[in-house]
Design a protein around this motif. Structure first.
Motif, PDB file in Angstrom:
ATOM      1  N   GLY A 201       0.788  -1.219   0.000  1.00  0.00           N
ATOM      2  CA  GLY A 201       0.000   0.000   0.000  1.00  0.00           C
ATOM      3  C   GLY A 201       0.820   1.270   0.000  1.00  0.00           C
ATOM      4  O   GLY A 201       0.244   2.361  -0.081  1.00  0.00           O
ATOM      5  N   PHE A 202       2.167   1.173   0.091  1.00  0.00           N
ATOM      6  CA  PHE A 202       3.023   2.357   0.124  1.00  0.00           C
ATOM      7  C   PHE A 202       4.110   2.221  -0.928  1.00  0.00           C
ATOM      8  O   PHE A 202       4.496   1.110  -1.316  1.00  0.00           O
ATOM      9  CB  PHE A 202       3.653   2.549   1.511  1.00  0.00           C
ATOM     10  N   GLU A 203       4.634   3.372  -1.363  1.00  0.00           N
ATOM     11  CA  GLU A 203       5.710   3.402  -2.338  1.00  0.00           C
ATOM     12  C   GLU A 203       6.550   4.654  -2.101  1.00  0.00           C
ATOM     13  O   GLU A 203       6.266   5.453  -1.210  1.00  0.00           O
ATOM     14  CB  GLU A 203       5.144   3.400  -3.762  1.00  0.00           C
ATOM     15  N   VAL A 209       4.582   7.480   0.411  1.00  0.00           N
ATOM     16  CA  VAL A 209       3.498   7.761  -0.529  1.00  0.00           C
ATOM     17  C   VAL A 209       2.482   6.635  -0.460  1.00  0.00           C
ATOM     18  O   VAL A 209       2.823   5.459  -0.689  1.00  0.00           O
ATOM     19  CB  VAL A 209       4.046   7.910  -1.963  1.00  0.00           C
ATOM     20  N   ASN A 210       1.260   6.976  -0.112  1.00  0.00           N
ATOM     21  CA  ASN A 210       0.178   6.001  -0.072  1.00  0.00           C
ATOM     22  C   ASN A 210      -0.338   5.780  -1.489  1.00  0.00           C
ATOM     23  O   ASN A 210      -0.729   6.720  -2.177  1.00  0.00           O
ATOM     24  CB  ASN A 210      -0.947   6.495   0.847  1.00  0.00           C
ATOM     25  N   ILE A 211      -0.330   4.525  -1.919  1.00  0.00           N
ATOM     26  CA  ILE A 211      -0.782   4.199  -3.270  1.00  0.00           C
ATOM     27  C   ILE A 211      -2.277   4.467  -3.374  1.00  0.00           C
ATOM     28  O   ILE A 211      -3.067   4.046  -2.521  1.00  0.00           O
ATOM     29  CB  ILE A 211      -0.459   2.734  -3.611  1.00  0.00           C
ATOM     30  N   ASN A 212      -2.664   5.172  -4.415  1.00  0.00           N
ATOM     31  CA  ASN A 212      -4.073   5.512  -4.617  1.00  0.00           C
ATOM     32  C   ASN A 212      -4.790   4.298  -5.196  1.00  0.00           C
ATOM     33  O   ASN A 212      -4.698   4.000  -6.389  1.00  0.00           O
ATOM     34  CB  ASN A 212      -4.192   6.717  -5.548  1.00  0.00           C
ATOM     35  N   ASP A 213      -5.499   3.586  -4.330  1.00  0.00           N
ATOM     36  CA  ASP A 213      -6.223   2.404  -4.777  1.00  0.00           C
ATOM     37  C   ASP A 213      -7.469   2.762  -5.566  1.00  0.00           C
ATOM     38  O   ASP A 213      -8.097   1.874  -6.154  1.00  0.00           O
ATOM     39  CB  ASP A 213      -6.610   1.543  -3.567  1.00  0.00           C
ATOM     40  N   VAL A 229      -5.505   2.334   3.108  1.00  0.00           N
ATOM     41  CA  VAL A 229      -4.162   1.745   3.008  1.00  0.00           C
ATOM     42  C   VAL A 229      -4.302   0.343   2.444  1.00  0.00           C
ATOM     43  O   VAL A 229      -4.835  -0.559   3.106  1.00  0.00           O
ATOM     44  CB  VAL A 229      -3.462   1.719   4.387  1.00  0.00           C
ATOM     45  N   ASN A 230      -3.857   0.189   1.199  1.00  0.00           N
ATOM     46  CA  ASN A 230      -3.892  -1.096   0.499  1.00  0.00           C
ATOM     47  C   ASN A 230      -5.319  -1.596   0.298  1.00  0.00           C
ATOM     48  O   ASN A 230      -5.541  -2.798   0.152  1.00  0.00           O
ATOM     49  CB  ASN A 230      -3.054  -2.151   1.235  1.00  0.00           C
ATOM     50  N   ARG A 231      -6.286  -0.721   0.321  1.00  0.00           N
ATOM     51  CA  ARG A 231      -7.664  -1.100   0.050  1.00  0.00           C
ATOM     52  C   ARG A 231      -8.459   0.169  -0.275  1.00  0.00           C
ATOM     53  O   ARG A 231      -7.916   1.272  -0.241  1.00  0.00           O
ATOM     54  CB  ARG A 231      -8.293  -1.851   1.234  1.00  0.00           C
ATOM     55  N   PHE A 232      -9.752  -0.033  -0.556  1.00  0.00           N
ATOM     56  CA  PHE A 232     -10.625   1.100  -0.846  1.00  0.00           C
ATOM     57  C   PHE A 232     -12.024   0.752  -0.355  1.00  0.00           C
ATOM     58  O   PHE A 232     -12.372  -0.424  -0.168  1.00  0.00           O
ATOM     59  CB  PHE A 232     -10.640   1.409  -2.350  1.00  0.00           C
ATOM     60  N   ASP A 233     -12.818   1.798  -0.141  1.00  0.00           N
ATOM     61  CA  ASP A 233     -14.212   1.648   0.263  1.00  0.00           C
ATOM     62  C   ASP A 233     -15.089   2.374  -0.750  1.00  0.00           C
ATOM     63  O   ASP A 233     -14.759   3.477  -1.202  1.00  0.00           O
ATOM     64  CB  ASP A 233     -14.455   2.223   1.662  1.00  0.00           C
TER      65      ASP A 233
END
Length: 389
Positions: A201-203, A209-213, A229-233
């Motif tokens: 979930g980070f890069e 940087v939080n990866i935009n899921d 973080v590593n997911r989406f709602d």
């Protein structure tokens, strides 16, 4: 046949070039070597490649030739006392330049020289003194540079490359000591560098940087996506549900009932438990009577008592202690209440006494005044009244 034709073409081109040069030479600058160049329309001598000079009579030396001459283009014929391909090596280098220092012996060979150093000196020209670095034979590790002030220092020192420390540059600096990686990433130490192994979930270099899921647009049917973080709602619009709002909401089915329909409820019997405990556990079960109608089925409820490991909820000693503490608490509360009421009553009585004391004093003063007056006062008043009449 083909060879004769080629020969004729070559001869014709050669004759035309000679005629062209002879025609131009009539008008060209005097002294121009037409064998090494040509004249242009402005009667200026233009040299062919390999020749130079105003009249195109000087050959061009080989590029890089220092002390040499040429008879043909691109030659480098060395002058006296010089040698080498570019004529840049002095044959008498030891006598002319004297490169060896500190009393060293110079030996020249084909334009090259070497110095035989005396004891205590070293280097190409014997310019370095044999100090601690020479005696220790380069003790610095990991590419460190040994310095001893050209051999005159009492002790040597090492100038380390970036990423190493220590007296001999033997320690690799831990670049992960300051914990540069964020969000639980694993830091891997290198030589004057580090790398971060990011959590899911980070890069980024520091894993900040939080990866935009939500970048891929996972929410369907107009759903609103919120990155985590590593997911989406997904917040789905009305009528849709699911993780990505891809499922339709099922409408509740309305049962068709007849007008004469009457609900039937099962008959329930609730037995009263023999002991009422906080830990009582009720077990509700419905006996299966497949052959009986639904209206005559019974609901069976059984009560089971949960017993503590000691066998009872409270022991006898605990009950006695609770009773004693309860009695003491009641006694303390009663005494406190009596003391508060007694003080309140006393205060009230004192106020009543203070309010009644002025009336009593007024009555006593009047009685005192009445007792002082003489008994002849009424007769005197009568006399005064008769006189006035």
């Amino acid at each position: 046949m083909f060879s004769r034709l080629n020969l004729l073409l070559l001869l014709s081109s050669w004759l035309s070039m000679i005629l062209f040069r002879s025609v131009q030479g009539a008008d060209c600058k005097p002294g121009c070597n037409l064998g090494h160049g040509r004249c242009d329309e402005n009667s200026i001598c233009r040299c062919d490649p390999g020749w130079e000079g105003e009249l195109c009579d000087d050959c061009a030396r080989m590029p890089g030739c220092v002390h040499g001459t040429c008879q043909q283009p691109w030659q480098c014929s060395c002058e006296s006392g010089w040698t080498g391909r570019f004529c840049d090596r002095d044959i008498n280098v030891c006598a002319n330049q004297r490169p060896c220092q500190n009393g060293a012996t110079c030996i020249a060979t084909d334009g090259e020289y070497s110095c035989v150093c005396p004891n205590g000196f070293h280097g190409k020209d014997c310019e370095l003194k044999s100090g601690p670095c020479q005696e220790a034979r380069s003790p610095c590790k990991n590419g460190g540079l040994c310095t001893d002030d050209k051999g005159y220092a009492a002790e040597l020192s090492c100038r380390c490359l970036a990423g190493y420390v220590g007296p001999r540059c033997e320690v690799n600096v831990d670049d992960c000591l300051m914990r540069p990686c964020a969000n639980g990433a694993t830091c891997h130490d290198g030589i004057n560098r580090f790398s971060c192994e990011c959590q899911a979930g980070f890069e980024g270099r520091f894993c900040t940087v939080n990866i935009n899921d939500c970048a891929s647009g996972p929410c369907l049917n107009g759903g609103r996506c919120f990155d985590r973080v590593n997911r989406f709602d997904c917040v789905c619009p009305p009528g849709y549900t699911g993780v990505t709002c891809s499922d339709l909401v099922e409408k509740p089915k309305q049962e068709t009932r007849s007008q004469n329909w009457t609900p039937s409820y099962p008959r329930v019997t609730l037995p009263w438990p023999e002991h009422t405990l906080d830990g009582a556990r009720w077990n509700v079960s419905t006996p299966s009577h497949r052959n009986q109608p639904s209206s005559t089925r019974l609901l069976k409820i059984s009560v089971k008592e949960v017993v503590t490991p000691q066998g009872s909820l409270l022991t006898e000693v605990q009950v006695i202690v609770l009773v004693v503490f309860g009695a003491l608490t009641l006694a303390v509360v009663g005494l406190t209440t009596a003391v508060v009421l007694r003080g309140h009553w006393r205060e009230r009585c004192s106020r009543c006494r203070c309010a009644s004391q002025p009336d009593r004093r007024a009555k006593a003063d009047e009685e005192f005044k009445i007792s002082i007056l003489p008994h002849t006062v009424p007769d005197r008043k009568k006399k005064l009244n008769t006189e006035i009449i």
